[in-house]
Design an enzyme around this catalytic site. Structure first.
Site, short mmCIF file in Angstrom:
data_model
loop_
_atom_site.label_atom_id
_atom_site.label_comp_id
_atom_site.label_asym_id
_atom_site.label_seq_id
_atom_site.Cartn_x
_atom_site.Cartn_y
_atom_site.Cartn_z
N GLU A 597 -9.69 33.42 -17.41
CA GLU A 597 -9.66 32.24 -17.86
C GLU A 597 -8.19 31.70 -17.67
O GLU A 597 -7.16 32.22 -17.43
CB GLU A 597 -9.70 32.14 -19.35
CG GLU A 597 -11.06 32.07 -19.94
CD GLU A 597 -11.29 32.96 -21.27
OE1 GLU A 597 -10.53 33.56 -21.52
OE2 GLU A 597 -12.52 33.05 -21.32
N ASP A 709 -4.98 27.38 2.96
CA ASP A 709 -6.24 26.57 2.30
C ASP A 709 -5.62 25.33 1.61
O ASP A 709 -5.73 25.20 0.36
CB ASP A 709 -6.76 27.70 1.39
CG ASP A 709 -7.97 27.24 0.83
OD1 ASP A 709 -8.66 26.37 1.28
OD2 ASP A 709 -8.37 27.79 -0.41
#
Ligand code: ACK
Length: 947
Positions: A597, A709
């Site tokens: 998370e 990226d």
């Protein structure tokens, strides 16, 4: 008695203080009833001979009932808010015939606060109503027949209370009730031990949204780290533990207390660590030892930590030194300042060191000597190992003497001879200079392709120190010796040549870098001190090993790939800060990352303001490789320090869960942020965002880091709309990116964002990042539209190959689409450098009218129906000079202040001569292109889309 059935679940037990419980009153309750024939007090005995106090009323046949039952005075004690729990049965009116007008199914609860305990007359008007109480379940005649009574439990809150005590009263208005028990209590946060601190019983505030802050006291033999605190919540729960105590020296934590270390164990530092066994050859006799003493004949050096074994020499490495030596063995000097040792040259405990920033043309000899703190106490011979590293591949040579051509009050023109035996083509020269008086404070540098330069912006009548070095595809040479020249006074002749040459004889330091990993496992194990000597021979050689042939700018650190570390933990240790998890408060989950998370929270740093952070967690059950990949991003991020790069606050690796803590970016990722705010921003705001991203990318490319990226989804936005580049990790990033697809050459690539050469043969570079940057521009200007919409990846590749480029998004200024197209040039060397992009965007921001012409306006001009857009060819002076093969004069133009195409378009042949273009042929070529440029700009101004 009929059996009782519970109609409502009793609440979970909460920590509470009971003020009254009728079930535990042994004698008479003594409650009052008004009128006398209303409520009946019935006391029966249970099987243990304890009284059961019940109050009943059932005047359902008679109208206008008003029967009161009043408790005794109840002391409030410390309560601010009390809870009243009532247990009762209530008869269903439908089950009693002939009572439809008179029978009720509720009763009322009242209270009245007073300070006096006695002699208060009952006056219903003084009472405040708490609530009307109804039964969840009422019983019928049939239930009675079955001997089942359905028991209800209702709880009501009463408060805030301020007087010393209060009465409760129950008003019946014609129901059939049996009040079986009344319990009055308040909640508290009970005494607790947390983080080695004790917290007393605490009464919560009435207002459920505010917490009571309670400071804890350290348990015996513990000391405060950060002030231990807990917050008492309205429901009697302790919340948000902050700070903590730690067991003192000689004590360890056992079950929330600090216990003394047993004999044979010690604990030298206060902290949450366990007592350790005495290191070899040492002992402790008593309880609670802080340190173990050495056995006879064994030693610990003065600065050795208590964790170290007592030894006889030699012992593990502690220090490492580097020396650079001249031809004579006695001409050595420390070289720490020019080479970088990772993790450090001193205090090494591992047998690995990474050395960067070697000079070109150099042979280095590393001499590693084993020493330790107790060596002096022994007669053992010292042990030395040698490693020689050559930076030799036939590289750039030094230039000839640096000559001053002329000087003015604020400029100096220099020239030099090209190196004679250079085997590789010279890409450019770099000139480093600084004010002589401020030597070592800072320096400036400039580049030129020609063997001459005009340096402007200098102070009048001031001495400057200059040196120059060459750059070839293999890297930089060393700097030339230093030359000192003075600018003229304000009134002196500009062409005077008073400069005097002074050669400062110090060895030049090259920015040329070689990355060498020295694995020193050959060396003696045990407690050794590495003594490290680097020697540079006079016959200088060099070799380069740069990522993608990158050469960093002077003064800017180089990026070090964490994978070059044999032990990844060392890279983590080197580039990140370990955070004590007690400083982190996790508040909520904001997303899901590949490893676990992502949460938001707060980070406290002693002496600093608490800050908001995002916390990436590594979910449990990971394998070592996942942990390494997860932390890899932190080792990369930790090397960067720039306002447009997401900032790493630190990592938690020594406890679970493993976490990466970064600055919090309130607006999340750029793509979703823009989609949520479609059309909300001005063009200048969007350009401001793009400028930030370009500035971050310039920083990364200057450091030699290739992102691979770059996409709006990997940019984060804060509350001030500042955009920061995030998601680092090279190939790992691509593995995690849902946009990345497998290519025929293997590996995963986010096709829509990637330059063709990177897709076809994995040629990733800052130029391929520039392509991706163009796509990010398009994403920003289209508010998060998907590049190439729903086209398939294969179609995207084919169409790019055929020359198709994304059209301008709606409302996109010409200047920005032009820049995008520039980033999408097939030939990667033609794409703009990030530094050009930043300065171009700066110009647009300074001159917002340049953003007014929109692509759609131009395309709809009547005189060019359906015509292809005729964009101006150049965005920078550099591009223009490159196109006429006059790049060597870039610095002349810059130095003389010609930094816009407009200013160049106004130049005369005298101007061209004045800035130092001496060859007639070159002057002609430049001036004829200036004329073309002037016409082109004029034409564009007429058409209304000149930028
Ligand atoms: O688009 P988002 O709101 O922004 O959802 C993702 C999610 O976590 C999973 O990556 C958000 N996120 C990541 N890093 C940060 C950060 N430093 N500050 C705020 N949000 C972040 C991201």
């Amino acid at each position: 008695m009929p059996e009782l059935q519970h109609a409502a679940a009793v609440c979970d037990p909460v920590p509470s203080v009971v003020l009254l419980d009728t079930t535990s009153v042994l004698g008479e309750l003594g409650w009052k009833t008004y009128p006398i024939n209303g409520w009946d007090a019935i006391t029966e005995m249970d099987e243990h001979n304890r009284p059961i106090h019940t109050f009943q009323v059932c005047n359902v046949m008679e109208p206008n009932q008003n029967n009161w039952l009043r408790s005794n005075w109840i002391s409030r004690q410390a309560a601010q808010k009390i809870y009243v729990e009532l247990r009762f049965t209530l008869r269903d009116c439908n089950s009693i015939p002939w009572v439809s007008g008179t029978c009720k199914e509720t009763f009322n609860l009242f209270y009245h606060e007073t300070d006096e305990a006695h002699g208060v007359k009952f006056k219903p008007a003084q009472y405040t109503k708490v609530d009307t109480i109804a039964a969840d379940e009422s019983f019928t005649q049939m239930d009675l027949g079955d001997r089942i009574l359905k028991l209800n439990t209702e709880v009501r809150e009463v408060g805030p209370m301020t007087r010393k005590g209060f009465y409760l009263a129950f008003q019946d208005i014609g129901a059939c009730i049996a009040l079986v028990s009344v319990k009055v209590y308040y909640k508290k946060c009970p005494f607790t031990l947390r983080n080695l601190a004790s917290f007393p019983d605490t009464v919560p505030r009435v207002d459920s949204s505010s917490l009571v802050e309670v400071r804890g006291a350290c348990v015996d033999h513990a000391e405060e780290r950060d002030t231990p605190k807990l917050f008492c919540g309205a429901d009697g729960d302790w919340l948000v533990p902050l700070g903590r105590c730690v067991c003192s020296v000689g004590y360890e934590e056992i079950d929330n207390s600090c216990a003394a270390c047993h004999p044979g164990f010690y604990k030298a530092y206060a902290g949450n660590i366990k007592c350790s066994k005495c290191p070899p050859h040492s002992f402790s006799y008593g309880e609670g030892a802080a340190i173990c003493r050495c056995e006879k004949g064994f030693f610990r050096a003065e600065k050795d930590p208590p964790t170290m074994a007592c030894t006889r020499p030699p012992s593990p490495p502690r220090n490492i030194n580097c020396k650079r030596c001249g031809p004579e063995p006695d001409q050595c000097q420390l070289c720490e300042e020019e080479l970088r040792f990772l993790p450090r040259p001193l205090g090494l405990t591992n047998a690995t060191v990474t050395v960067v920033d070697f000079s070109a043309h150099a042979n280095y000899t590393f001499e590693i000597e084993s020493l330790n703190g107790v060596s002096d106490m022994s007669s053992f011979p010292r042990q030395i190992a040698f490693i020689t590293v050559s930076t030799d591949q036939g590289g750039p040579s030094l230039v000839g003497a640096l000559k001053k051509d002329w000087a003015s009050p604020n400029s100096i023109a220099l020239s030099w001879q090209q190196p004679e035996q250079s085997t590789l083509p010279i890409l450019d020269y770099e000139i480093k200079y600084y004010e002589k008086e401020h030597e070592q404070l800072s320096y400036s540098s400039t580049r030129t392709k020609a063997p001459s330069v005009i340096i402007s912006g200098l102070k009048a009548a001031t001495w400057y120190v200059f040196s120059v070095r060459t750059r070839t595809p293999a890297g930089y040479s060393s700097y030339s010796p230093k030359y000192e020249y003075e600018t003229t006074g304000d009134s002196s002749d500009m062409a005077s040549d008073q400069g005097q040459v002074l050669v400062i004889v110090t060895a030049a330091v090259g920015g040329f870098t070689l990355l060498v990993i020295l694995t020193l496992f050959l060396l003696i194990t045990g407690r050794c001190q590495w003594y490290f000597k680097a020697k540079m021979t006079s016959e200088e050689k060099r070799r380069t090993n740069y990522q993608n042939g990158h050469v960093p700018f002077p003064g800017i650190k180089t990026y070090v790939d964490p994978d070059t570390y044999e032990d990844p933990a060392q890279a983590i240790h080197e580039f990140t800060k370990e955070i004590d998890p007690s400083r982190i408060r996790i508040e909520r989950v904001i997303g899901a990352g590949e490893f676990g998370e992502v949460c938001s929270g707060r980070l406290r740093t002693p002496g600093k303001k608490e800050i908001a952070v995002a916390i990436k967690t590594l979910k449990g059950g990971y394998v070592e490789r996942q942990r390494r990949d997860f932390l890899r991003e932190a080792s990369i991020m930790g090397q960067f320090d720039h306002p447009n790069i997401i900032r790493l606050e630190g990592v938690v690796t020594k406890s679970r869960p493993v976490m990466i803590v970064v600055e919090y970016m309130e607006n999340g990722s750029l793509d979703s942020f823009l989609r949520q705010h479609d059309g909300h921003f001005t063009v200048i705001q969007l350009v401001g965002m793009l400028r930030g991203i370009a500035s971050g990318m310039k920083y990364l490319s200057d450091m030699g880091y290739v992102h691979r990226d770059l996409a709006a989804r990997n940019i984060l936005v804060n509350s001030n709309l500042v955009c920061k580049v995030s998601d680092f990790g090279l190939s790992r990033v691509l593995e995690d990116d849902p946009e990345a697809a497998y290519t025929t050459t293997g590996g995963k690539i986010p096709i829509r964002w990637t330059a063709p050469e990177a897709i076809s043969y994995r040629k990733f570079s800052s130029a391929s990042d520039a392509w991706s940057y163009g796509i990010v521009m398009w994403e920003v200007m289209s508010y998060g539209e998907r590049p190439y919409w729903e086209m398939s990846n294969q179609d995207v590749i084919l169409s790019i190959e055929e020359g198709y480029r994304l059209p301008a998004p709606m409302g996109c200024p010409v200047a920005l689409h032009q820049l995008m197209l520039h980033c999408w040039q097939k030939e990667r060397s033609h794409r703009p450098k990030f530094t050009d992009v930043v300065s171009f965007l700066d110009k647009l921001i300074r001159n917002p009218s340049s953003l007014l012409p929109l692509v759609e306006d131009i395309q709809s001009l009547p005189e060019s129906p359906g015509e292809e857009m005729d964009y101006p060819m150049f965005i920078s002076i550099g591009d223009w000079l490159d196109s006429i093969k006059m790049s060597q004069y870039k610095s002349n133009f810059m130095a003389a202040g010609y930094n816009t195409l407009d200013s160049v378009a106004r130049m005369s042949i005298e101007d061209v001569r004045r800035i130092g273009v001496e060859l007639i042929g070159h002057q002609r070529r430049i001036i004829s292109s200036v004329q073309t440029l002037r016409l082109q700009l004029l034409h564009e101004q007429e058409k209304g889309f000149h930028v």
